[in-house]
Design an enzyme around this catalytic site. Sequence first.
Site: not given
Ligand code: TXD
Length: 309
Positions: A11, A34, A83, A176
């Site tokens: 989330a 989340d 990242r 990607h």
């Molecule tokens: O084109 C593509 N595929 C990429 C993907 C484009 C942009 C971003 N890309 C990747 O998506 C980025 O490198 C990350 O690996 C993911 C998610 O990106 P986002 O910007 O949404 O990251 P956030 O804001 O940090 O959100 C990740 C959430 C955060 O709220 C954490 O609390 C949650 O993941 N999180 C978890 N959720 C469930 N279960 C577990 N274990 C967990 N750990 C962290």
Amino acid sequence: MGRAKISLIGAGNIGGVQAQLVAQQQLGDVVLFDVVEGLPQGKALDIAHALDGWGSSVSVTGTNDYADTAGSDLYIVTAGLARKPGMSRDDLLKTNLGIIRQVAEGIRTHSPEAVVIVVSNPLDAMVYAMKQITGFPRERVFGMAGVLDSARFRYFVAEELGVAPRDVVALVLGGHGDSMVPLPRHCSVNGVPLTELLDAGAIEAIVKRVRGAGGEIVGLLKTGSAFVSPASASVSMAASVLLDQKRVLPCAAWLEGEYGASGIYMGVPVRLGRGGIEEILELELDQAESELLQESIQHVERLLAEIEL
Ligand code: TXD
């Protein structure tokens, strides 16, 4: 036939926008998950308060309990760390692998028939881990990368030519990352080949910018990566599945001999419908395109070799 149930695992920046888009498009009832207490619940409640303004009648809820996602038709997974400047997508591998394992086990336990779209980076490795750990068939586990990279390709071409992005057809295959394979030869503006509209230098400059577009945004934002366009791209894939739209989109798909590769995920054109991937389309690639795709395949094979599941 009730509404579809879509669970969004993660989330964060992308997950929050996905929830908003799914609710606005009324693709189905949304469960936002989340591990952070309160985060999915707060974002879900905020979106729920906007539903009326959109004329949307779906439900949007937040949870920290996988049991609340039970019976989902489709999951989109963004769980993981994003990242920071100077980090490559591959730098996220170890951390996000541990997270994806948890997520895969939660999905397998509560929704064994679901379609799973993976977004988390490094995408090609995370979607591979998702398939291996859930044990789901390849039709139901695939990744979002090419739809975003192609949207970027279309946008830069449209910007250069002063035309609407919707009139630009463009395709990006491969992994990607820096090894992605934009295909200028297959790009057109309402059927007019790109190679008749831009010279080789201008096309190469666009291809270079497409490859670097993710990093360009990370460098500007400094605190995270792109999130609106990845959310939009992944929700368009979900819509093709849930509404059985039969769209042909570049997705990270499990190959079993297509494009000369097996046992890896690779960005290739697929047809997306109710059951997930209905067909992998094999394009006729020229020598240069084939070589670039083989380089991308080798990059992903090296990445997967580092994975211990
Ligand atoms: O084109 C593509 N595929 C990429 C993907 C484009 C942009 C971003 N890309 C990747 O998506 C980025 O490198 C990350 O690996 C993911 C998610 O990106 P986002 O910007 O949404 O990251 P956030 O804001 O940090 O959100 C990740 C959430 C955060 O709220 C954490 O609390 C949650 O993941 N999180 C978890 N959720 C469930 N279960 C577990 N274990 C967990 N750990 C962290």
